[in-house]
Design a protein around this motif. Sequence first.
Motif, PDB file in Angstrom:
ATOM      1  N   HIS A 100       0.805  -1.219   0.000  1.00 31.05           N
ATOM      2  CA  HIS A 100       0.000   0.000   0.000  1.00 31.05           C
ATOM      3  C   HIS A 100       0.837   1.268   0.000  1.00 31.05           C
ATOM      4  O   HIS A 100       0.323   2.348  -0.274  1.00 31.05           O
ATOM      5  CB  HIS A 100      -0.990  -0.024   1.166  1.00 31.05           C
ATOM      6  CG  HIS A 100      -2.123  -0.968   0.901  1.00 31.05           C
ATOM      7  ND1 HIS A 100      -3.191  -0.624   0.125  1.00 31.05           N
ATOM      8  CD2 HIS A 100      -2.298  -2.262   1.254  1.00 31.05           C
ATOM      9  CE1 HIS A 100      -4.003  -1.666   0.023  1.00 31.05           C
ATOM     10  NE2 HIS A 100      -3.481  -2.669   0.702  1.00 31.05           N
ATOM     11  N   HIS A 104       0.388   4.316  -6.381  1.00 26.10           N
ATOM     12  CA  HIS A 104      -1.067   4.389  -6.207  1.00 26.10           C
ATOM     13  C   HIS A 104      -1.695   3.176  -6.850  1.00 26.10           C
ATOM     14  O   HIS A 104      -1.094   2.526  -7.694  1.00 26.10           O
ATOM     15  CB  HIS A 104      -1.613   5.642  -6.888  1.00 26.10           C
ATOM     16  CG  HIS A 104      -0.988   6.906  -6.418  1.00 26.10           C
ATOM     17  ND1 HIS A 104      -1.242   7.448  -5.189  1.00 26.10           N
ATOM     18  CD2 HIS A 104      -0.087   7.726  -7.014  1.00 26.10           C
ATOM     19  CE1 HIS A 104      -0.546   8.559  -5.049  1.00 26.10           C
ATOM     20  NE2 HIS A 104       0.166   8.746  -6.135  1.00 26.10           N
ATOM     21  N   ASP A 105      -2.959   2.936  -6.513  1.00 26.11           N
ATOM     22  CA  ASP A 105      -3.670   1.764  -7.008  1.00 26.11           C
ATOM     23  C   ASP A 105      -3.524   1.549  -8.530  1.00 26.11           C
ATOM     24  O   ASP A 105      -3.147   0.457  -8.958  1.00 26.11           O
ATOM     25  CB  ASP A 105      -5.138   1.851  -6.583  1.00 26.11           C
ATOM     26  CG  ASP A 105      -5.915   0.616  -6.952  1.00 26.11           C
ATOM     27  OD1 ASP A 105      -6.345   0.521  -8.124  1.00 26.11           O
ATOM     28  OD2 ASP A 105      -6.089  -0.273  -6.097  1.00 26.11           O
ATOM     29  N   GLY A 192       1.827   7.995  -1.643  1.00 28.73           N
ATOM     30  CA  GLY A 192       2.216   7.506  -2.965  1.00 28.73           C
ATOM     31  C   GLY A 192       3.594   7.947  -3.413  1.00 28.73           C
ATOM     32  O   GLY A 192       4.130   7.419  -4.373  1.00 28.73           O
TER      33      GLY A 192
ATOM     34  N   GLU B 130      -7.778   6.174   0.307  1.00 22.01           N
ATOM     35  CA  GLU B 130      -6.463   5.767  -0.209  1.00 22.01           C
ATOM     36  C   GLU B 130      -6.511   5.676  -1.729  1.00 22.01           C
ATOM     37  O   GLU B 130      -5.618   6.164  -2.421  1.00 22.01           O
ATOM     38  CB  GLU B 130      -6.045   4.409   0.389  1.00 22.01           C
ATOM     39  CG  GLU B 130      -4.611   4.028   0.005  1.00 22.01           C
ATOM     40  CD  GLU B 130      -4.316   2.536   0.053  1.00 22.01           C
ATOM     41  OE1 GLU B 130      -4.654   1.877   1.041  1.00 22.01           O
ATOM     42  OE2 GLU B 130      -3.739   2.040  -0.935  1.00 22.01           O
ATOM     43  N   SER B 134      -5.014   8.614  -5.461  1.00 23.67           N
ATOM     44  CA  SER B 134      -4.203   8.312  -6.651  1.00 23.67           C
ATOM     45  C   SER B 134      -4.162   9.467  -7.635  1.00 23.67           C
ATOM     46  O   SER B 134      -3.215   9.599  -8.404  1.00 23.67           O
ATOM     47  CB  SER B 134      -4.801   7.107  -7.389  1.00 23.67           C
ATOM     48  OG  SER B 134      -4.888   5.982  -6.555  1.00 23.67           O
ATOM     49  N   ASN B 135      -5.248  10.261  -7.683  1.00 22.47           N
ATOM     50  CA  ASN B 135      -5.373  11.279  -8.735  1.00 22.47           C
ATOM     51  C   ASN B 135      -5.297  12.682  -8.150  1.00 22.47           C
ATOM     52  O   ASN B 135      -5.620  12.891  -6.980  1.00 22.47           O
ATOM     53  CB  ASN B 135      -6.709  11.102  -9.471  1.00 22.47           C
ATOM     54  CG  ASN B 135      -6.699   9.881 -10.384  1.00 22.47           C
ATOM     55  OD1 ASN B 135      -5.799   9.049 -10.301  1.00 22.47           O
ATOM     56  ND2 ASN B 135      -7.694   9.778 -11.234  1.00 22.47           N
TER      57      ASN B 135
END
Lengths: 285, 177
Positions: A100, A104-105, A192, B130, B134-135
């Motif tokens: 994690h 990022h995902d 991240g 979480e 990311s963006n």
Amino acid sequence: MKAGAFSWHPAHTLDEAVTLLAEYAPHDGRVIAGGQSLIPSMALRVAFPAHRVDINGVDELARVIVDGDDLVIGACVRHAAFHVPVEPGPLGRLLTQVVHDIAHDPIRQRGTFCGSLANADPASEWCLVAATLGARMVARSIRGARTIEAADWFQGIMSTALAEDELLAEVRLPRLAGDARAGFYEFSRRAGDYALAMALVAYRDDHGTLRDVRIGTGGVEVQPRRIAQAEAMLEGRALSEEAIAKAAAAVSAAVDPLEDVHTDATYRRSLIGTAVRRAFAQAAA
Amino acid sequence: MNDTLPITLQVNGHAHAIRVEPRKTLSDALRIDCGLTGTNVGCEHGVCGACTVLLDGAPVRSCLMFAVQAQGRALRTVEGLAQGGNLAPLQQAFIDHHALQCGFCTSGFLMLATGMLERNPTIDDASLREVLASNLCRCTGYQNILRAVAHTRDALRAGTVKNVDGAQATATSQVSR
Ligand SMILES: Cc1cc2nc3c(=O)[nH]c(=O)nc-3n(C[C@H](O)[C@H](O)[C@H](O)COP(=O)(O)OP(=O)(O)OC[C@H]3O[C@@H](n4cnc5c(N)ncnc54)[C@H](O)[C@@H]3O)c2cc1C
Ligand code: FES
Ligand code: FES
């Protein structure tokens, strides 16, 4: 920016991949795996390879399996595979925790474990795991296969023992003992981002006595590594806050920190000591 | 080396037969060769997420893939969310919660959240935060995006909407004119 022109060579089997690499490596040909480090550096025109051998279609490399005492991770296994434990013991849990903190995902849906090892960024979480737990890297080429120990793999910032015509086909991670405890702590300024410092610790608690102590650092120096003198201070001793604080101080003293505009050596030295203490706290929790 | 290759991209259920150089990113192929300009391109090196699309259901950065690598894969872009004149519940939630200002990041967030909710419709708040981290969004401050996505998750859980995308959307999400 846009990437420079290159020829694309998709491989469908491991044999085909190493054959293509043998052919194109002498002409500036390299592997493309998840592309999550490579494509940004091509877009920034830091990398402009003439040939790309694409391993994404090699199904036999997309497997993660337990083989005796090893967890074997193939070259096409994505970071996202570790979002759930891939192994029932402490190692599976540790990898699920660590993943994690990687990017990022959506980046984890493409990037690969082995690609991180081949890329050898000083702040790569998987490189820290490999260095601390003593992974073995299996390199393949048309010349055959060879196994490279973690201690020999890392050769400075983004450089490894892998030859140009070799494919990192799999990484073998030794499984942690069933009663092992492991802890990981990373500090970065934004979610991240690459770590400014991170620590991974593992040990067995033998009726209050520490055994098989491993303390690894990442993001601090040119490459991740175990800090033997700090491990020795805890091996065979009782687990206590003072003992851990002393070992953490020994880690801070041992490292030769990287510096950048945001982070000087003094700060990173202090940060890694904190990271070690927090990793131990996490392992004990 | 500058030769083009013939490829077919499957986007939102439609086949696009195009010719591309290997170095053309999926984001550029979608925008330039397929004419689907809903996918935005911000940084072109994986940082902002404006270019997020679904690849076999998983959100990916389309600037960090070459178009030749997406052959034979099912792609979905923001153009595929609304169906039969109905905005997807998630799109309507973005409007209702003021989850966009300039809109540059919106298609990326919609695809990110669609992939996330389809994979895990009961995702908890911490995991939702979480994934949405990311963006990047330079306008909203993120809170309203979080609210819009959490609202859609709750509606899925309660059964008031069935799908994240526009299929079988409820009557309340009719496109307003
Ligand atoms: C915004 C952003 C944030 C990120 N944050 C992090 C982070 O916090 N931590 C982190 O660890 N990483 C981070 N990454 C990088 C990501 O984890 C990459 O996936 C990883 O570094 C490389 O794996 P890959 O499969 O994408 O490799 P690629 O990008 O395909 O390749 C990287 C390099 O390794 C070589 N290579 C790859 N696989 C092999 C192989 N099997 N054999 C031989 N050579 C090979 C390639 O030739 C190339 O030189 C981030 C990336 C982005 C875009
Ligand atoms: S344009 Fe792809 S991540 Fe920014
Ligand atoms: S609405 Fe403007 S960047 Fe997000």
